[in-house]
Design an enzyme around this catalytic site. Structure first.
Site, PDB file in Angstrom:
ATOM      1  N   CYS A  77       0.863  -1.201   0.000  1.00  0.00           N
ATOM      2  CA  CYS A  77       0.000   0.000   0.000  1.00  0.00           C
ATOM      3  C   CYS A  77       0.891   1.240   0.000  1.00  0.00           C
ATOM      4  O   CYS A  77       0.829   2.092   0.889  1.00  0.00           O
ATOM      5  CB  CYS A  77      -0.950   0.009   1.191  1.00  0.00           C
ATOM      6  SG  CYS A  77      -1.925  -1.514   1.366  1.00  0.00           S
ATOM      7  N   ALA A  78       1.739   1.347  -1.014  1.00  0.00           N
ATOM      8  CA  ALA A  78       2.868   2.275  -1.005  1.00  0.00           C
ATOM      9  C   ALA A  78       2.510   3.725  -1.288  1.00  0.00           C
ATOM     10  O   ALA A  78       3.195   4.639  -0.811  1.00  0.00           O
ATOM     11  CB  ALA A  78       3.918   1.820  -2.025  1.00  0.00           C
ATOM     12  N   ALA A  79       1.490   3.975  -2.096  1.00  0.00           N
ATOM     13  CA  ALA A  79       1.189   5.366  -2.468  1.00  0.00           C
ATOM     14  C   ALA A  79       0.811   6.181  -1.228  1.00  0.00           C
ATOM     15  O   ALA A  79       0.193   5.652  -0.310  1.00  0.00           O
ATOM     16  CB  ALA A  79       0.039   5.375  -3.480  1.00  0.00           C
ATOM     17  N   PRO A  80       1.236   7.445  -1.154  1.00  0.00           N
ATOM     18  CA  PRO A  80       1.842   8.274  -2.210  1.00  0.00           C
ATOM     19  C   PRO A  80       3.353   8.141  -2.364  1.00  0.00           C
ATOM     20  O   PRO A  80       3.935   8.826  -3.203  1.00  0.00           O
ATOM     21  CB  PRO A  80       1.472   9.688  -1.775  1.00  0.00           C
ATOM     22  CG  PRO A  80       1.431   9.616  -0.294  1.00  0.00           C
ATOM     23  CD  PRO A  80       0.885   8.250   0.036  1.00  0.00           C
ATOM     24  N   GLY A 122       6.147   8.281   0.063  1.00  0.00           N
ATOM     25  CA  GLY A 122       7.199   8.830   0.921  1.00  0.00           C
ATOM     26  C   GLY A 122       8.046   7.746   1.571  1.00  0.00           C
ATOM     27  O   GLY A 122       9.273   7.870   1.673  1.00  0.00           O
ATOM     28  N   LYS A 123       7.407   6.671   2.006  1.00  0.00           N
ATOM     29  CA  LYS A 123       8.145   5.592   2.672  1.00  0.00           C
ATOM     30  C   LYS A 123       8.973   4.793   1.663  1.00  0.00           C
ATOM     31  O   LYS A 123      10.069   4.333   1.982  1.00  0.00           O
ATOM     32  CB  LYS A 123       7.164   4.699   3.436  1.00  0.00           C
ATOM     33  CG  LYS A 123       6.426   5.462   4.541  1.00  0.00           C
ATOM     34  CD  LYS A 123       5.337   4.626   5.179  1.00  0.00           C
ATOM     35  CE  LYS A 123       4.548   5.443   6.187  1.00  0.00           C
ATOM     36  NZ  LYS A 123       3.783   6.553   5.538  1.00  0.00           N
ATOM     37  N   CYS A 162      -2.329   5.990   9.878  1.00  0.00           N
ATOM     38  CA  CYS A 162      -2.406   7.401  10.283  1.00  0.00           C
ATOM     39  C   CYS A 162      -3.767   7.647  10.937  1.00  0.00           C
ATOM     40  O   CYS A 162      -4.529   8.519  10.527  1.00  0.00           O
ATOM     41  CB  CYS A 162      -2.169   8.336   9.104  1.00  0.00           C
ATOM     42  SG  CYS A 162      -3.229   8.053   7.676  1.00  0.00           S
ATOM     43  N   ASP A 206      -3.410  -5.898  -6.460  1.00  0.00           N
ATOM     44  CA  ASP A 206      -4.146  -6.066  -5.208  1.00  0.00           C
ATOM     45  C   ASP A 206      -3.232  -6.777  -4.221  1.00  0.00           C
ATOM     46  O   ASP A 206      -2.782  -7.903  -4.490  1.00  0.00           O
ATOM     47  CB  ASP A 206      -5.413  -6.884  -5.473  1.00  0.00           C
ATOM     48  CG  ASP A 206      -6.298  -7.015  -4.248  1.00  0.00           C
ATOM     49  OD1 ASP A 206      -5.807  -6.823  -3.114  1.00  0.00           O
ATOM     50  OD2 ASP A 206      -7.486  -7.347  -4.408  1.00  0.00           O
TER      51      ASP A 206
END
Length: 420
Positions: A237-240, A242-243, A353, A284
């Site tokens: 679940c990488a977007a957006p 930053g990590k 978050c 997915d």
């Protein structure tokens, strides 16, 4: 009829999308502002965000002068004008005149121009704005936060949500040097913090890819993972992105995965701008099947985003508690999938978050009960700038009321697991 100011009209439409239709601003911003020039697009967004941020106090100011609730659009016109007068720096006569023009152009509210003019002038004469309390969260969110954190903490969070947040950057190297060059400061955890209002793309270092925008709290999960050069790491679940950039900057062999093709295109653009590489996969996460497991997985799970309200004041006005049950179920499924994607002896960072324990501490307890070979690694959370009392039995709990003297931080939960 006076010509309607395009930025104000777009801001009013955005506020209506949130308050009347339960839409997030990110979902409708492009549609509502595409006809405007860039400065007016930015102004419309600023007006809408400010109106939503101060809506609770605006309603308190309006209350004594409204015998009944006006049409929703008229109500939002009043809220917009109140924000402009008291927090937006617009001269009162100009804000009142603009509000009257907006209501005259309204389909249902056209006959309410006199009401709008009179109410706004009464609010000005009362001069009670400064004495009103800081805007409160809606009851659906405030009540569980009070139960979890107590009155003092929630009051501190509401103070943080009422303030325009600073701009945080993660830098490739030399945070003190970049802080000096950009006129900012280094946070206790190593991010570069600037005052709000900067045009990001015009700042030194943007075109060179020396840094990227990332809240100081959001930068901590990747640091807790402690990526090593050459490690195979999956950013789930990488977007957006930053990590992903943090992991790549550390020299890891990164696979960045997300289900959204549009959002992953932005990740690829940021990697290119910053001169870094990662495998970008649109898939997915629940069905993704790599040829071998990873040394580590970072799962920033989809969540309520209640920790980001200081940046997104539309969220508590557009959403309600019942909207999040599917997300909580998805988080558990993604955590289970992360376990299967991690090699024995590897580690998983789970983060959200969110301020809701159902999306943090409770997910950790449930995962440990489902996976007997899974253990927590609390030592991985002992990071520079982290107070010991921020770390609980399940993980690191970050809150918007922390660092009040330097502008706060987003709310986050971070846990580090080891896989047997």
């Amino acid at each position: 009829m006076a010509e309607i100011d395009g930025a104000r009209a777009a801001a009013l439409a955005l506020v209506g999308d949130v308050t009347e239709h339960g839409r997030l601003m990110s979902e409708v911003l492009e549609q509502r502002t595409r006809a405007l020039e860039a400065p007016d697009r930015a102004r419309a967004q600023r007006l809408a965000i400010g109106t939503l941020r101060w809506m609770d106090r605006a309603d308190r100011a309006l209350g004594p002068f409204l015998r009944m609730k006006p049409w929703p659009e008229v109500h939002n016109i009043l809220r917009l004008a109140i924000y402009e007068i008291h927090e937006g720096g617009t001269p009162p006569h100009a804000a009142v005149s603009a509000a009257v023009d907006l209501v005259r152009a309204s389909e249902r509210g056209a006959g309410q121009a006199g009401l709008v003019n009179g109410v706004l002038r009464n609010v000005q004469r009362a001069d009670a704005w400064a004495a009103l309390p800081v805007p409160r969260l809606p009851k659906w969110l405030r009540k569980p936060l009070l139960k979890t954190y107590g009155k003092a903490a929630v009051a501190g969070m509401e103070d943080a949500f009422a303030a325009t947040p600073p701009l945080d950057l993660s830098v490739k190297e030399d945070a003190p040097g970049w802080a000096e060059r950009l006129g900012g400061r280094v946070t206790p955890t190593g991010s570069v913090r600037l005052q709000p209002g900067a045009q990001v793309t015009a700042l030194p270092g943007y075109d060179d890819g020396a840094w990227w925008v990332q809240d100081a709290a959001a930068a901590l999960p990747a640091r807790a993972l402690n990526p090593q050069p050459g490690e195979r790491i999956l950013d789930l679940c990488a977007a957006p992105g930053g990590k992903t950039l943090q992991l790549a900057a550390a020299g890891a062999d990164v696979t960045a995965l997300d289900i959204s093709e549009t959002r992953m295109a932005r990740v690829a653009q940021n990697l290119s701008r910053c001169g870094m590489a990662a495998e970008v996969v649109v898939a997915d996460a629940l069905s993704y099947a790599p040829d071998r497991p990873f040394d580590a997985v970072l799962l920033d799970a989809p969540c309520s985003a209640t920790g980001t309200i200081r940046r997104h004041p539309d969220l508590p006005r557009a959403k309600a508690a019942q909207d999040f049950a599917p997300l909580i179920a998805l988080q558990a499924a993604l955590l289970d999938r992360a376990v299967t994607l991690t090699a024995p002896g590897g580690r998983i960072v789970y983060c959200t978050c969110s301020l809701l324990p159902e999306e943090g501490e409770a997910q950790v307890d449930a995962a440990l009960s489902r996976h007997p070979g899974l253990t927590l690694d609390p030592g991985a959370l002992t990071l520079d700038g982290i107070a010991s009392d921020w770390i609980g039995p399940q993980g690191l709990r970050l809150r918007p009321d922390y660092w009040p003297e330097i502008g706060g931080m987003d709310g986050f939960f971070v846990a580090v697991f080891r896989v047997a």
